[in-house]
Structure formats: structure tokens, C-alpha cells
Design a protein around this motif. Sequence first.
Motif, PDB file in Angstrom:
ATOM      1  N   GLY A  69       0.938   4.729  -4.368  1.00  0.00           N
ATOM      2  CA  GLY A  69       0.248   5.568  -5.346  1.00  0.00           C
ATOM      3  C   GLY A  69      -0.500   4.758  -6.392  1.00  0.00           C
ATOM      4  O   GLY A  69      -0.761   5.260  -7.487  1.00  0.00           O
ATOM      5  N   GLY A  90       0.817  -1.214   0.000  1.00  0.00           N
ATOM      6  CA  GLY A  90       0.000   0.000   0.000  1.00  0.00           C
ATOM      7  C   GLY A  90       0.849   1.261   0.000  1.00  0.00           C
ATOM      8  O   GLY A  90       2.044   1.220   0.310  1.00  0.00           O
ATOM      9  N   HIS A 137       5.281  14.716  -7.014  1.00  0.00           N
ATOM     10  CA  HIS A 137       4.994  16.133  -7.145  1.00  0.00           C
ATOM     11  C   HIS A 137       3.792  16.535  -6.313  1.00  0.00           C
ATOM     12  O   HIS A 137       2.785  15.822  -6.274  1.00  0.00           O
ATOM     13  CB  HIS A 137       4.742  16.490  -8.611  1.00  0.00           C
ATOM     14  CG  HIS A 137       4.957  17.948  -8.878  1.00  0.00           C
ATOM     15  ND1 HIS A 137       4.039  18.893  -8.514  1.00  0.00           N
ATOM     16  CD2 HIS A 137       5.997  18.610  -9.429  1.00  0.00           C
ATOM     17  CE1 HIS A 137       4.503  20.092  -8.845  1.00  0.00           C
ATOM     18  NE2 HIS A 137       5.691  19.947  -9.395  1.00  0.00           N
ATOM     19  N   ILE A 167       0.420  16.503  -7.955  1.00  0.00           N
ATOM     20  CA  ILE A 167      -0.221  15.188  -8.133  1.00  0.00           C
ATOM     21  C   ILE A 167      -0.917  14.793  -6.835  1.00  0.00           C
ATOM     22  O   ILE A 167      -2.059  14.341  -6.835  1.00  0.00           O
ATOM     23  CB  ILE A 167       0.810  14.118  -8.567  1.00  0.00           C
ATOM     24  CG1 ILE A 167       1.403  14.505  -9.929  1.00  0.00           C
ATOM     25  CG2 ILE A 167       0.167  12.731  -8.625  1.00  0.00           C
ATOM     26  CD1 ILE A 167       2.420  13.524 -10.484  1.00  0.00           C
ATOM     27  N   ARG A 168      -0.233  15.028  -5.718  1.00  0.00           N
ATOM     28  CA  ARG A 168      -0.839  14.668  -4.432  1.00  0.00           C
ATOM     29  C   ARG A 168      -2.078  15.527  -4.166  1.00  0.00           C
ATOM     30  O   ARG A 168      -3.125  15.005  -3.815  1.00  0.00           O
ATOM     31  CB  ARG A 168       0.152  14.826  -3.290  1.00  0.00           C
ATOM     32  CG  ARG A 168      -0.337  14.139  -2.023  1.00  0.00           C
ATOM     33  CD  ARG A 168       0.301  14.661  -0.769  1.00  0.00           C
ATOM     34  NE  ARG A 168      -0.004  16.064  -0.506  1.00  0.00           N
ATOM     35  CZ  ARG A 168      -1.197  16.531  -0.106  1.00  0.00           C
ATOM     36  NH1 ARG A 168      -2.197  15.706   0.062  1.00  0.00           N
ATOM     37  NH2 ARG A 168      -1.357  17.807   0.113  1.00  0.00           N
ATOM     38  N   ASP A 179      -5.793  13.898  -3.931  1.00  0.00           N
ATOM     39  CA  ASP A 179      -6.508  13.860  -2.658  1.00  0.00           C
ATOM     40  C   ASP A 179      -7.737  14.760  -2.645  1.00  0.00           C
ATOM     41  O   ASP A 179      -8.622  14.595  -1.812  1.00  0.00           O
ATOM     42  CB  ASP A 179      -5.558  14.213  -1.502  1.00  0.00           C
ATOM     43  CG  ASP A 179      -4.461  13.162  -1.342  1.00  0.00           C
ATOM     44  OD1 ASP A 179      -4.580  12.091  -1.977  1.00  0.00           O
ATOM     45  OD2 ASP A 179      -3.493  13.409  -0.600  1.00  0.00           O
ATOM     46  N   ILE A 186       6.486   8.415 -13.150  1.00  0.00           N
ATOM     47  CA  ILE A 186       5.684   9.568 -12.740  1.00  0.00           C
ATOM     48  C   ILE A 186       6.461  10.251 -11.614  1.00  0.00           C
ATOM     49  O   ILE A 186       6.863   9.590 -10.656  1.00  0.00           O
ATOM     50  CB  ILE A 186       4.313   9.107 -12.173  1.00  0.00           C
ATOM     51  CG1 ILE A 186       3.567   8.190 -13.170  1.00  0.00           C
ATOM     52  CG2 ILE A 186       3.452  10.299 -11.766  1.00  0.00           C
ATOM     53  CD1 ILE A 186       3.078   8.865 -14.415  1.00  0.00           C
ATOM     54  N   PRO A 187       6.673  11.559 -11.727  1.00  0.00           N
ATOM     55  CA  PRO A 187       7.434  12.234 -10.664  1.00  0.00           C
ATOM     56  C   PRO A 187       6.649  12.334  -9.363  1.00  0.00           C
ATOM     57  O   PRO A 187       5.420  12.223  -9.360  1.00  0.00           O
ATOM     58  CB  PRO A 187       7.675  13.630 -11.243  1.00  0.00           C
ATOM     59  CG  PRO A 187       6.599  13.831 -12.241  1.00  0.00           C
ATOM     60  CD  PRO A 187       6.258  12.479 -12.790  1.00  0.00           C
TER      61      PRO A 187
HETATM   62  P1  ADP Z   1      -2.140   3.452  -2.865  1.00  0.00           P
HETATM   63  O1  ADP Z   1      -3.356   3.256  -3.712  1.00  0.00           O
HETATM   64  O2  ADP Z   1      -0.937   2.745  -3.398  1.00  0.00           O
HETATM   65  O3  ADP Z   1      -2.357   3.178  -1.417  1.00  0.00           O
HETATM   66  P2  ADP Z   1      -2.573   6.312  -3.232  1.00  0.00           P
HETATM   67  O4  ADP Z   1      -2.855   6.461  -4.665  1.00  0.00           O
HETATM   68  O5  ADP Z   1      -3.735   6.379  -2.284  1.00  0.00           O
HETATM   69  O6  ADP Z   1      -1.729   4.985  -2.948  1.00  0.00           O
HETATM   70  O7  ADP Z   1      -1.464   7.382  -2.855  1.00  0.00           O
HETATM   71  C1  ADP Z   1      -0.944   7.529  -1.551  1.00  0.00           C
HETATM   72  C2  ADP Z   1      -0.644   9.005  -1.308  1.00  0.00           C
HETATM   73  O8  ADP Z   1       0.412   9.408  -2.164  1.00  0.00           O
HETATM   74  C3  ADP Z   1      -1.808   9.913  -1.625  1.00  0.00           C
HETATM   75  O9  ADP Z   1      -1.823  10.978  -0.728  1.00  0.00           O
HETATM   76  C4  ADP Z   1      -1.499  10.415  -3.035  1.00  0.00           C
HETATM   77  O10 ADP Z   1      -2.067  11.684  -3.310  1.00  0.00           O
HETATM   78  C5  ADP Z   1       0.001  10.488  -3.002  1.00  0.00           C
HETATM   79  N1  ADP Z   1       0.635  10.299  -4.322  1.00  0.00           N
HETATM   80  C6  ADP Z   1       0.465   9.264  -5.192  1.00  0.00           C
HETATM   81  N2  ADP Z   1       1.226   9.422  -6.279  1.00  0.00           N
HETATM   82  C7  ADP Z   1       1.911  10.577  -6.111  1.00  0.00           C
HETATM   83  C8  ADP Z   1       2.895  11.321  -6.885  1.00  0.00           C
HETATM   84  N3  ADP Z   1       3.319  10.851  -8.059  1.00  0.00           N
HETATM   85  N4  ADP Z   1       3.330  12.490  -6.369  1.00  0.00           N
HETATM   86  C9  ADP Z   1       2.904  12.952  -5.185  1.00  0.00           C
HETATM   87  N5  ADP Z   1       2.028  12.318  -4.411  1.00  0.00           N
HETATM   88  C10 ADP Z   1       1.527  11.148  -4.848  1.00  0.00           C
END
Ligand code: ADP
Length: 364
Positions: free
Chosen positions: A115, A112, A310, A313-314, A318, A307-308
Motif C-alpha cells: 500500500g 510491493g 478497509h 480505502i481500497r 483503485d 492505517i486500517p
Molecule cells: P504498493 O504501492 O505498495 O504496491 P498499492 O498502494 O498499489 O501498494 O496498494 C495495493 C493494493 O492494496 C491496492 O489495491 C490498494 O487499493 C490496496 N490498499 C492499500 N492500502 C489499503 C488499506 N489501508 N486498506 C485497504 N486496501 C488497501
Amino acid sequence: MPRVSESEVLAALAKVIDPDRGGDVVGLKMVNGLVVRDGNVGFALEVDARDGERKEPLRRACEQAVERLPGVLSVSVALTAHRPPEAKPAATAAKPGIPGIKTILAVASGKGGVGKSTTAVNLALALAALGRRVGLLDADIYGPSIPRLMALSGRPGTTDDRTLEPKIGYGIKCMSMGFLVAEDTPMIWRGPMVVQALEQMLNQVAWGELDVLVCDLPPGTGDAQLTMAQRVPLTGAVIVSTPQDIALIDARKGLNMFRKVDVPVFGIIENMSYFICPHCGGRSEIFAHGGARRTAAELGTDFLGEIPLHMAIRETSDSGTPIVATEPAGPHAAAYLAIADIVARKLDAASGSDARRPPRIVIQ
Ligand code: ADP
């Protein structure tokens, strides 16, 4: 206080009468998949698909009957629709296709927090931007995140034939356990129930005609994921990993899991690959960028792109405004689009779609 036992729960439920059928819910075999663990109780109340929401008071009555028992900490009762006999897949057909859905793509991760869901959402949007008809299925029954990432909420409607209507976000049809169960409901699902819920979300949703259904799998490579990979007619899978070694070790496990069940792995996506400083524009490779590319090569699978890491993206992820939909011309969307392009070709190739077939030359 001693914890409640399974027989005490069943005894309490045996007093709950379904007024429509004039019997108790245990005697009528409506209680399925009962799990009693440390005072937490969970089960499914199986009702006729035609009754659906009408049975909510009965579900509530079951919940209250168990809540009243001493030693109960939480109760989670899910209404599940009894599949009409004609919709049941033949027992011999291990992986029947879903009518109208051309291909199904699994987005998986070894663990988990890498991302995976963010990638699934943006990849789905990028596939749509490439002109594909896309659906998004949140198969993470335990921790559904698609409702939040796509800013969708509320219960789905039903069509005339009593299938669930997907919710539409940014032009994509979405279905998630999160629409069906309140966010704070503790989820105590036994393996078979998870599969049942997933099969309902595949087969009893009005997906219509789709080129690709993107399936956000629960993280990890345990039994639940394996069963899903077996039950869902997947065309292929992509594995999301961060570049750190540990995440990559987990990615390897994911790769092996799909190989075990004969699902082609299209490749690995490296997420949070590198960091561009918003102040100075410098690039930092926080997690030793490039690990996924190396692992992919070692394991004989493709590297699909990076994917960076960044802030944008977060934040967009969210807040339910995914970056591919809200900043389609930006550099991050471009990264997802490049990956989607490769994935789309692989889906075509794996499904033998017309788009990939060479023209047939007819000599008369
Ligand atoms: P998973 O499904 O693997 O548990 P999520 O997609 O819920 O992961 O992502 C976990 C956290 O990381 C979230 O807060 C999301 O916004 C953030 N996140 C995911 N990919 C990136 C990225 N490329 N850059 C910055 N934050 C990211």
C-alpha cells in the motif's frame, strides 16, 4: 527461433535517418541505454529538449525498424530529452537542490503490495489539506501507479521554456512515467536510464513553488532504489509496512538503505494495520497489529501511525478518488492527517524551515 542480438539491433537502427540532422540515429549517438534481453528490446532515443514531441515519427521509425527483425518479441523506445548544457548540475554537486522545492519526502517500502502508493497519494493530499503546497512524483518508473490512483491520464503539456507541465489532480501537481509511456509498453530500463528519467522528472517539470514534493519510490531496496535515494536530494523518508513479520523484515532493509545514503528516516507507517468489520463493527487484527510499532522501537526510528485495512480505502484508491480528497471528514482521512501532521513537522525540522524556528528576541 534464435533471439535477436544487440549488433543486429544496432545495424537496423543505423539505417534510420533523422531527416532534421541528415544522419542515422546510431551515428548521431541518439541511441542510449540499449538493452536486448530474450527478444525484448528497449532503448532511449535522445533528442533535443526543444524538439520533444516533434520527434515522435522518428521514434516510431526506430521502433518499426527493430520490430521487423526476426527474433524480436517486443520493442520499447522512449524519447528522452537531451538536457541543455546550462541545466546540467555540476559534476561535483552530488545532490543539488531543486529550485523552488523546499523539501522532498520519499515514500518507500521494502516490498510491493503493502500500500505504498496508496499511502503516498493520501499522505500528499493530507499535507495539502494542512496548507502545504504539494507535488507528487511517481518515481516508480517500472510500475507507475499514480496516474490510476489520481485518475490522471494523457500526455503532459509543455511550457514555453520546454519543460513538462505537471498534471493536476485534487489540487496536487503530479508527474509520472505513466504519462509519458503507454501503460502496456514493456519497460526495459537499465539502471542509468532509470536515473536519467527520474532526474528529468525532477528537473524538467514546471513544479513551481512547493513546500513538499512527495516521491513515491519503487518498492524494494535494490540498486535502483539506492541510486534514487542517492541522486534525489531527499529531505527524509517514510517507510510503509504491513504488520506481518515478513514485510517488517523488508522494512528494516529499507531503513538500512536510507541510513547508508544519509537520508533521515522519519519513521514507519503501519498500513493494513487492523480491520473493522463493516457488518458488526468488531475489530480484527488480521496481520497481528502492532508489528511496525515494535520494529520502529527496536530500530530506533519513530512509529508514525497506523492505517486500517478497509474496503473504502481500497475502492477509493483503485478508482482514482483517494479517500483524503473524497471523504476528508471521515475517520480514514483523519488517520492520514494525523500522520501528515507529524511528517510536516519533521520536514520543517529537517529543512530548518522558519515555521519551526523559535522567535528571535532582539534587545535594543
Ligand atoms: P504498493 O504501492 O505498495 O504496491 P498499492 O498502494 O498499489 O501498494 O496498494 C495495493 C493494493 O492494496 C491496492 O489495491 C490498494 O487499493 C490496496 N490498499 C492499500 N492500502 C489499503 C488499506 N489501508 N486498506 C485497504 N486496501 C488497501
